[in-house]
Scaffold this motif. Structure first.
Motif, PDB file in Angstrom:
ATOM      1  N   ARG A  93       0.812  -1.209   0.000  1.00 33.70           N
ATOM      2  CA  ARG A  93       0.000   0.000   0.000  1.00 33.70           C
ATOM      3  C   ARG A  93       0.848   1.262   0.000  1.00 33.70           C
ATOM      4  N   ILE A  94       1.942   1.279   0.756  1.00 36.02           N
ATOM      5  CA  ILE A  94       2.732   2.513   0.866  1.00 36.02           C
ATOM      6  C   ILE A  94       4.001   2.495   0.025  1.00 36.02           C
ATOM      7  N   SER A  95       4.276   1.414  -0.686  1.00 41.17           N
ATOM      8  CA  SER A  95       5.539   1.350  -1.450  1.00 41.17           C
ATOM      9  C   SER A  95       5.621   2.430  -2.521  1.00 41.17           C
ATOM     10  N   GLN A  96       4.533   2.731  -3.196  1.00 39.03           N
ATOM     11  CA  GLN A  96       4.552   3.763  -4.236  1.00 39.03           C
ATOM     12  C   GLN A  96       4.883   5.121  -3.625  1.00 39.03           C
ATOM     13  N   ASP A  97       4.332   5.424  -2.469  1.00 38.98           N
ATOM     14  CA  ASP A  97       4.626   6.694  -1.804  1.00 38.98           C
ATOM     15  C   ASP A  97       6.091   6.763  -1.387  1.00 38.98           C
ATOM     16  N   VAL A  98       6.638   5.660  -0.926  1.00 36.04           N
ATOM     17  CA  VAL A  98       8.048   5.629  -0.511  1.00 36.04           C
ATOM     18  C   VAL A  98       8.949   5.845  -1.710  1.00 36.04           C
ATOM     19  N   VAL A  99       8.634   5.213  -2.837  1.00 33.88           N
ATOM     20  CA  VAL A  99       9.437   5.383  -4.053  1.00 33.88           C
ATOM     21  C   VAL A  99       9.396   6.837  -4.497  1.00 33.88           C
ATOM     22  N   GLN A 100       8.235   7.454  -4.474  1.00 30.02           N
ATOM     23  CA  GLN A 100       8.106   8.855  -4.882  1.00 30.02           C
ATOM     24  C   GLN A 100       8.917   9.759  -3.948  1.00 30.02           C
ATOM     25  N   LEU A 102      11.580   8.935  -2.175  1.00 34.36           N
ATOM     26  CA  LEU A 102      13.014   8.721  -2.422  1.00 34.36           C
ATOM     27  C   LEU A 102      13.463   9.411  -3.711  1.00 34.36           C
ATOM     28  N   LEU A 103      12.672   9.293  -4.749  1.00 40.23           N
ATOM     29  CA  LEU A 103      13.015   9.963  -6.004  1.00 40.23           C
ATOM     30  C   LEU A 103      13.072  11.470  -5.823  1.00 40.23           C
ATOM     31  N   LYS A 104      12.165  12.018  -5.087  1.00 39.91           N
ATOM     32  CA  LYS A 104      12.149  13.452  -4.844  1.00 39.91           C
ATOM     33  C   LYS A 104      13.415  13.882  -4.127  1.00 39.91           C
ATOM     34  N   HIS A 105      13.842  13.129  -3.092  1.00 33.98           N
ATOM     35  CA  HIS A 105      15.027  13.513  -2.314  1.00 33.98           C
ATOM     36  C   HIS A 105      16.295  13.285  -3.145  1.00 33.98           C
ATOM     37  N   VAL A 106      16.313  12.278  -3.969  1.00 36.87           N
ATOM     38  CA  VAL A 106      17.512  11.981  -4.764  1.00 36.87           C
ATOM     39  C   VAL A 106      17.677  13.017  -5.879  1.00 36.87           C
ATOM     40  N   THR A 107      16.603  13.441  -6.468  1.00 37.44           N
ATOM     41  CA  THR A 107      16.684  14.338  -7.610  1.00 37.44           C
ATOM     42  C   THR A 107      16.676  15.811  -7.232  1.00 37.44           C
ATOM     43  N   THR A 108      16.430  16.130  -5.998  1.00 37.06           N
ATOM     44  CA  THR A 108      16.422  17.525  -5.569  1.00 37.06           C
ATOM     45  C   THR A 108      17.835  17.932  -5.220  1.00 37.06           C
ATOM     46  N   VAL A 109      18.271  19.058  -5.800  1.00 37.80           N
ATOM     47  CA  VAL A 109      19.607  19.587  -5.559  1.00 37.80           C
ATOM     48  C   VAL A 109      19.480  20.693  -4.517  1.00 37.80           C
ATOM     49  N   LYS A 110      20.340  20.632  -3.516  1.00 35.96           N
ATOM     50  CA  LYS A 110      20.345  21.654  -2.490  1.00 35.96           C
ATOM     51  C   LYS A 110      21.656  22.391  -2.566  1.00 35.96           C
TER      52      LYS A 110
END
Length: 111
Positions: A93-100, A102-110
């Motif tokens: 149920r929550i795997s899709q939210d976790v993947v999203q 993780l992708l957001k944190h990996v692709t966001t540049v700070k």
């Protein structure tokens, strides 16, 4: 003499009344002691019955928890399988939210 005889009769009556009163008191005392003995016996019977009831309940609990280990193992296996299935369902149920996330944190540049 008549007065002396009257006093003697009065004393005899008083002695007889005192003896009767003593007999009544003794009878009451004996009745009280008999009732106390009876109450003690009744209480002891109730204690024995209560103790037997509690012992039977305790033995039942002991037999239930340790008597049939095969049934306990099966029950624990069913409970474990149910918990594992619940975890799988939640993970799906929550795997899709976790993947999203993780992708957001990996692709966001700070900076």
């Amino acid at each position: 003499m008549a007065a002396n005889r009257g006093q003697q009769n009065g004393i005899q009556l008083l002695l007889a009344a005192e003896q009767e009163a003593q007999r009544i008191v003794n009878a009451a005392r004996e009745a009280k002691m008999a009732r106390l003995r009876q109450a003690k016996e009744e209480a002891e019977k109730e204690i024995v019955a209560f103790r037997a009831q509690m012992e039977a309940g305790f033995q039942s609990k002991v037999a239930e928890s340790s008597g049939d280990s095969g049934a306990n193992v099966k029950r624990l296996e069913r409970e474990t399988e149910a918990k594992i299935e619940h975890l799988r369902t939640e993970a799906t149920r929550i795997s899709q939210d976790v993947v999203q996330m993780l992708l957001k944190h990996v692709t966001t540049v700070k900076n």
